[in-house]
Design an enzyme around this catalytic site. Structure first.
Site, PDB file in Angstrom:
ATOM      1  N   ASP A   1       0.820  -1.217   0.000  1.00 13.50           N
ATOM      2  CA  ASP A   1       0.000   0.000   0.000  1.00 13.50           C
ATOM      3  C   ASP A   1       0.854   1.268   0.000  1.00 13.50           C
ATOM      4  OD1 ASP A   1      -2.038  -1.804   0.351  1.00 13.50           O
ATOM      5  OD2 ASP A   1      -2.884  -0.824   2.111  1.00 13.50           O
ATOM      6  N   ASP A   2       0.226   2.334  -0.429  1.00 10.20           N
ATOM      7  CA  ASP A   2       0.670   3.737  -0.226  1.00 10.20           C
ATOM      8  C   ASP A   2       1.676   4.262  -1.245  1.00 10.20           C
ATOM      9  OD1 ASP A   2      -0.995   3.505   1.924  1.00 10.20           O
ATOM     10  OD2 ASP A   2       0.520   3.883   3.452  1.00 10.20           O
TER      11      ASP A   2
ATOM     12  N   HIS B   1      -5.912   2.980  -4.245  1.00  9.00           N
ATOM     13  CA  HIS B   1      -5.891   3.222  -2.785  1.00  9.00           C
ATOM     14  C   HIS B   1      -6.358   4.648  -2.482  1.00  9.00           C
ATOM     15  CE1 HIS B   1      -4.904   2.074   1.239  1.00  9.00           C
ATOM     16  NE2 HIS B   1      -3.746   2.688   1.338  1.00  9.00           N
TER      17      HIS B   1
ATOM     18  N   HIS C   1      -5.814   9.303   0.303  1.00  7.93           N
ATOM     19  CA  HIS C   1      -5.618   8.414   1.450  1.00  7.93           C
ATOM     20  C   HIS C   1      -6.365   8.930   2.684  1.00  7.93           C
ATOM     21  CE1 HIS C   1      -3.547   5.758   4.321  1.00  7.93           C
ATOM     22  NE2 HIS C   1      -3.380   5.000   3.281  1.00  7.93           N
TER      23      HIS C   1
ATOM     24  N   TYR D   1      -7.005   2.480   5.545  1.00  4.51           N
ATOM     25  CA  TYR D   1      -7.219   1.948   6.901  1.00  4.51           C
ATOM     26  C   TYR D   1      -8.242   0.801   6.911  1.00  4.51           C
ATOM     27  CZ  TYR D   1      -5.228   6.574   7.317  1.00  4.51           C
ATOM     28  OH  TYR D   1      -4.444   7.685   7.118  1.00  4.51           O
TER      29      TYR D   1
ATOM     30  N   HIS E   1       3.687  -2.242   3.215  1.00  4.50           N
ATOM     31  CA  HIS E   1       3.793  -0.903   2.631  1.00  4.50           C
ATOM     32  C   HIS E   1       5.131  -0.749   1.917  1.00  4.50           C
ATOM     33  CE1 HIS E   1       0.817  -0.640   5.856  1.00  4.50           C
ATOM     34  NE2 HIS E   1       0.247   0.300   5.118  1.00  4.50           N
TER      35      HIS E   1
HETATM   36 ZN   LIG Z   1      -2.686   3.105   3.104  1.00 11.60          ZN
END
Ligand SMILES: [Zn+2]
Length: 232
Positions: free
Chosen positions: A40-41, A91, A95, A132, A185
């Site tokens: 993620d991210d 995503h 965020h 989340y 991540h």
């Molecule tokens: Zn995230």
């Protein structure tokens, strides 16, 4: 003579039975133990290319959940993710917790990200990981309308706690089971540095690492508006 005939028939029936059972098994319970690594991210200009190098060296394909606003300045990395056969998911743009937003803003968060991913890859994602993991019926309904499924997870590596490399491997290996979707991540240097050991440990335990799409038997089995936490 009749006795031999009977034995032959019995042998034929049992052999056929064995073959049928074997064939059935290959369809219903594959011998391989599959898990999916999800990141993620990103994209992140420093850490994502390093992760891609490791995945390439290990011939492993993962799933990247990209934040829309990171993409413009890392468009080459997004293209690389796509060209190296990883799966890409959405995503959101900012965020942000989607539950806090109006319907119109949720749609913007998702659609802006869809568009920029498509702009650089010609690929339209079919999964969203809500930031989340926060979702509700309204969000799922919106995702469904836009042909998207929600991707959750079944193994949190807790890499956001910045554990040592050994602890991170342990977090995963203590909880690994076939069909699990592992949350990590690619923006965290420690996660990327531990990836050699993580992949080695997973593979040595007999697991095959696949994308989320492969874990769920292909895109046609990923249904809009549904939630996916693990494969089956
Ligand atoms: Zn995230």
């Amino acid at each position: 003579m009749k006795k031999y005939l009977l034995i032959s028939i019995l042998a034929l029936v049992s052999l056929t039975g064995i073959f049928c059972t074997t064939n059935a098994k290959t369809y219903t319970t594959p011998s391989k133990k599959y898990v999916a690594l999800t990141f993620d991210d990103g994209p992140n200009e420093n850490t994502t290319p390093l992760l891609l190098d490791i995945l390439k060296a290990k011939n492993v394909h993962a799933t990247f959940l990209l934040i829309g606003q990171n993409i413009q300045q890392c468009s080459g990395i997004v293209q690389r993710i796509y060209n190296e056969w990883h799966m890409i998911g959405n995503h959101t743009w900012d965020h942000i917790v989607l539950q806090w937003l109006s319907t119109r803003k949720i749609i913007t968060e998702v659609q802006k990200t869809q568009k920029i991913i498509k702009k650089f890859t010609w690929y339209t994602p079919i999964i969203v990981r809500p930031p989340y993991g926060a979702q509700n019926g309204k969000i799922l309904n919106i995702l469904g309308r836009y042909h998207l499924a929600s991707l959750q997870w079944s193994l949190d590596s807790n890499d956001w706690e910045l554990p040592s490399s050994e602890k991170l491997v342990q977090n995963i290996m203590d909880n690994i089971q076939p069909w699990k979707i592992i949350l990590m991540h690619d923006t965290l240097t420690g996660t990327v540095q531990a990836m050699w050991n993580i992949i080695d440990a997973i593979q040595k335990s007999g697991y095959t690492i696949v994308t989320v799409s492969e874990l769920l038997w292909g895109p046609k089995y990923i249904h809009p508006g549904s939630i996916y936490r693990k494969g089956q």
